[in-house]
Design a protein around this motif. Structure first.
Motif, short mmCIF file in Angstrom:
data_model
loop_
_atom_site.label_atom_id
_atom_site.label_comp_id
_atom_site.label_asym_id
_atom_site.label_seq_id
_atom_site.Cartn_x
_atom_site.Cartn_y
_atom_site.Cartn_z
N HIS A 1 2.75 0.78 -9.00
CA HIS A 1 1.61 1.10 -8.18
C HIS A 1 0.52 0.04 -8.37
N LYS B 1 3.82 0.14 -4.46
CA LYS B 1 2.87 0.95 -3.73
C LYS B 1 1.53 0.24 -3.70
N SER C 1 3.63 3.45 0.14
CA SER C 1 4.78 2.98 -0.63
C SER C 1 5.66 2.09 0.23
#
Lengths: 251, 654
Positions: free
Chosen positions: B366, B423, B428
């Motif tokens: 992320h 992401k 995503s």
């Protein structure tokens, strides 16, 4: 039986300048029977230490022969000298010459290890240690011992190979009188069990334990005294008389 | 006159101790002079990057100057004991401290004269040769050496100060001299060292830990931060193990009576047990210094060799023109300029790639904007660059590759990102492929940060991210694209220069040339390599010599011991064998340890070199092998000489 035969032994040291030679031994002749206990006496500089070093193969005589068990030591090659030394001779020195890096046990084992005769070494060690009274010292290091103890260890090291002859160079020279007496009585004890001993000394008291005393002067055997039936006291007096006559009591 | 005579006689009498000292001094003078002469030489001053090269040489001068003084002090310490007993004797004979100092300064003056004169002469002789090497390495073409007076004066003053320091240490010795302690100085026996199992365990643990860090470190960034930790652990472990493990190993050997009571092992083991105690720290230091020298050689060689590779990666073509304003550069204009200046351009291509944005990348993939709390560790920082699939296809000549709207390709320059999704903010993306390289994209300049190129289906992806990412100063980072034009160029240097100059004034356009970058790097890495080489070689030689003289002085004190052994019946060949096995330990151990350290440090060093854009290839392994072989050879030579001299010292005539 003649064990050691020294004939016409001569040792000259050459000085720094070619024509400056010093004669340490002029012409030494004597024989040692197996089982004898001989003391060699002389003034300092008389050549007695040179004589011992030649017999010990630590020095090479200029001329003459040294026969030990009918073998001429002066003919031994450099290579065989070391092994001859450790197989046939035992040494006790004035300053003990123990190795500081080794325990008492290892110091005594040293000649056996060098000779690669380590089989049943511990039996030999324990027998000797008991006779010399050093059983409790085996794990100690030389610097932890007194002079008398060190000399006993040195005797152990000298005898562990069952040498033909035990050579002593002023063995009591660095000891006080009590320790000196103990070492001498050990020498006598081993001599009684048939160990041949030859020692150099300038102490009349030490020499009085021997069975025969040779006097060296000017590089020659000048005189000798057999113990005969004399006791220690009489022997000491005889030796003192002889030194007074020979050396003017200067010893 | 008497004082001069006494001073001179003492030097002659103790020549065995003075020799290594003089040698170290001479070498130090020569080395310092060489560096000084290089700084003053025309050849260096006319280099293109002369100021940075001179700066580098100045840095080398500082390091080597410091080391020279340390070496001088160290080799002089061998003399201290001798000096003390000599001064003691003089003072018994009725000399006052004042008189001793009078002798002492004369001695230092004599030392200084000998050392500087010989050192300066050898330095001048060598500097000619070393200048050739240096200029060659840094890519210059002027090999002129001028013997600058300034250089010589600098070296003379520097070493005058050094010898002043030695004089001060002499004065200290004289001042503290107690005649009585000299008379009582007797050899005290040393107790057999104890086995410290706890410290042994600690040493092993630290060593294993240090090695483990190096073996398992995965990212270059981590390598940089962990390197220091690993080095500290290995240094402590080395000292601990030399001091403790040597005793334990030797004691174990001693415990095995079948092994111990053999002629070849008996003396060596019992001697080493005592020797290690005095020498352990020295040997550990020597191991570490040898390791350092090896590491320096390997890294500098890697950089020297790797620079070409590095520049090639940074420059897929000879010239890179960049328009930061995201306007494509007019090909025609460039071609026109080329024609005007008689240079030929070839293999031209355009490239559009985004500026990097910096974010915080979690292990789950992320990527988030930076905020004060998120950035806890520097190795979570990551740079992202974006490139459309269209551009990617152009670069790789594969027109068929397509990406769906939620798909990307990921190219991680460090190769640590392995997740299947990435992401950005709340969106995503499926990582369709992990790329191991993208041809034609210039690599970034060496940097500490993790960086990735994301190949995206279209610019809508970057538009969505918009200006959400900020730099640490909370400034918004909007994603903009830059246009680059890359091409090869042919022509004379003059023509090329002229051609490039025509773009100097253009707005928003920067021009980078491969050859210019290359020559700057070459002078930098070449100079670095040169200093590393000189430093390492003199270092290895110096440590070798130090072991030699240490052994020789030990041989002198072992004379008595070997005398006893020979009287008791040790033969010459046995003495020789014992001496050899004793000396081989002292020489072999540091080298083996240094090689082990180097081998275990390699994975980490490779990672760190990657940070500087250097990929470690077979050339580096070859140099590593050759360096080790060289060091072993040097040490082996000194070892042979040492054991020979040692044997001569301790062997009886009969």
């Amino acid at each position: 039986m003649t064990l050691l035969k020294v004939e016409h032994l001569k040792k000259e040291y050459r000085g720094k300048f070619k024509n400056n030679t010093v004669t340490a031994l002029a012409d030494v002749n004597f024989e040692v029977e197996a089982g004898e206990f001989i003391a060699i006496m002389g003034e300092s500089g008389s050549g007695k230490s040179t004589l011992l070093n030649c017999i010990a193969t630590l020095d090479k005589p200029t001329t003459g022969t040294i026969m030990l068990n009918d073998e001429d030591l002066t003919n031994l090659s450099d290579k065989t000298l070391a092994s001859y030394r450790r197989d046939h001779l035992g040494f006790v020195f004035q300053d003990f010459n123990l190795l500081d890096t080794m325990s008492v046990r290892d110091n005594i084992y040293l000649p056996l290890v060098l000779a690669k005769r380590t089989k049943d070494k511990s039996e030999k060690l324990h027998r000797l240690a008991e006779q010399l009274g050093i059983q409790d010292l085996l794990n100690k290091y030389p610097y932890e011992l007194s002079g008398g103890q060190m000399q006993r260890v040195a005797i152990g090291r000298a005898l562990i190979t069952n040498p033909d002859i035990l050579l002593g160079d002023e063995p009591t020279g660095a000891l006080d009188s009590k320790n000196a007496a103990e070492i001498l009585s050990l020498f006598r004890k081993y001599n009684e069990s048939n160990q041949t001993i030859l020692m150099v000394t300038h102490s009349a008291l030490a020499a009085s334990c021997a069975k025969r005393v040779l006097f060296i002067k000017d590089g020659m055997v000048f005189h000798q005294i057999y113990r005969g039936n004399r006791n220690d006291q009489e022997m000491l007096i005889t030796i003192n008389d002889a030194t007074t006559n020979l050396f003017g009591g200067a010893m | 006159m008497l004082y001069w005579k006494l001073a001179w006689q003492s030097i002659v009498k103790n020549k065995l101790e003075y020799l290594p000292f003089m040698l170290a001094g001479t070498a130090a003078v020569a080395l310092n002079l060489v560096i000084q002469l290089l700084i003053y030489s025309k050849g260096v001053q006319t280099l293109r990057a002369s100021s940075s090269v001179i700066e580098l040489l100045m840095f080398g001068q500082v390091v080597i100057g410091l080391l020279s003084v340390i070496f001088l002090l160290y080799t002089y310490s061998f003399l201290n004991k001798r000096k003390q007993s000599e001064f003691g004797l003089f003072s018994i004979l009725g000399m006052q401290k004042r008189d001793l100092i009078k002798i002492s300064w004369r001695q230092q003056l004599i030392n200084y004269m000998i050392v500087t004169v010989i050192g300066l002469v050898t330095g001048v002789l060598f500097s000619k040769l070393l200048l050739l090497l240096f200029i060659k390495l840094v890519g210059g073409n002027n090999f002129q050496l001028n013997i600058a007076l300034g250089a010589i004066i600098f070296v003379m003053i520097f070493f005058a100060l050094g010898f002043m320091l030695l004089l001060l240490s002499d004065i200290w010795v004289v001042w503290r001299l107690k005649t009585i302690s000299l008379l009582q100085a007797s050899q005290k026996g040393e107790r057999e060292p104890k086995s410290h199992w706890l410290l042994f365990g600690l040493g092993i643990l630290l060593l294993a830990w240090g090695y483990y860090i190096s073996l398992t470190v995965d990212s270059p960034l981590k390598a940089m931060t962990m390197f220091f930790l690993a080095v500290i652990m290995v240094v402590i472990a080395t000292y601990l193990l030399f001091i403790v493990a040597s005793t334990i190993v030797l004691k174990t050997m001693k415990g095995h009576t079948n092994y111990y009571y053999q002629t070849d092992h008996f003396i060596t083991v019992s001697n080493m047990l005592f020797r290690m105690r005095q020498n352990a720290t020295g040997l550990a230091s020597i191991s570490l210094l040898t390791t350092m020298a090896l590491v320096v050689i390997v890294t500098t060689v890697s950089m020297l060799v790797g620079q070409q590779d590095y520049v090639n990666k940074q420059f897929p073509r000879d010239i890179i023109m960049t328009n930061v304003a995201n306007k494509s550069i007019s090909e025609n204009k460039v071609k026109q300029a080329a024609a005007d200046n008689d240079v030929a351009l070839s293999k031209m291509y355009h490239m559009e790639i985004s500026n990097p944005i910096t974010g915080y990348l979690t292990s789950s993939g992320h990527a988030m904007p930076l905020s004060g709390t998120a950035v806890t560790r520097a190795d979570n920082l990551s740079d992202f660059l974006f490139m459309t699939i269209q551009q990617f296809n152009q670069l790789t000549n594969q027109h068929c590759e397509t990406l769906a709207a939620n798909e990307v390709y990921a190219y991680d320059r460090q190769g640590t990102f392995k997740n299947n999704t990435i992401k950005f903010l709340n969106q995503s993306y499926h990582v369709k492929k992990h790329l191991s390289k993208i041809d034609g994209v210039p690599s970034m300049q060496a940097s500490m940060t993790h960086s990735m190129i994301i190949v995206i289906p279209s610019k809508t992806v970057t538009d969505k991210i918009g200006s959400a990412f900020n730099d640490l100063g909370e400034n918004k980072q909007s994603i903009s694209y830059t246009n680059q034009l890359l091409f090869d160029i042919k022509g004379s240097d003059k023509q090329k220069d002229k051609f490039l100059k025509t773009f100097k004034g253009e707005q928003n356009i920067t021009v980078d040339s491969k050859s210019e970058t290359m020559s700057v790097l070459k002078s930098f890495y070449g100079g670095f390599f040169f200093i590393g080489l000189i430093f390492s070689i003199s270092f290895i030689m110096a440590t070798g010599l130090i072991i030699y003289y240490k052994q020789i002085s030990e041989g002198r004190s072992d004379k008595k011991q070997f005398d006893i052994l020979q009287k008791v019946g040790m033969s010459h060949s046995e003495v020789k064998r014992t001496v050899k096995s004793q000396v081989v330990w002292v020489f072999g151990l540091p080298i083996v340890v240094a090689i082990a350290h180097l081998c275990f440090a390699m994975p980490m060093m490779i990672k760190i070199l990657q940070l500087f854009g250097v990929t470690v290839g077979p050339v580096v392994y070859t140099t590593m092998g050759l360096t080790i072989a060289g060091v072993v050879l040097i040490y082996f030579g000194i070892y042979l000489k040492t054991s020979k001299t040692y044997f001569k010292q301790v062997a009886r005539k009969y």
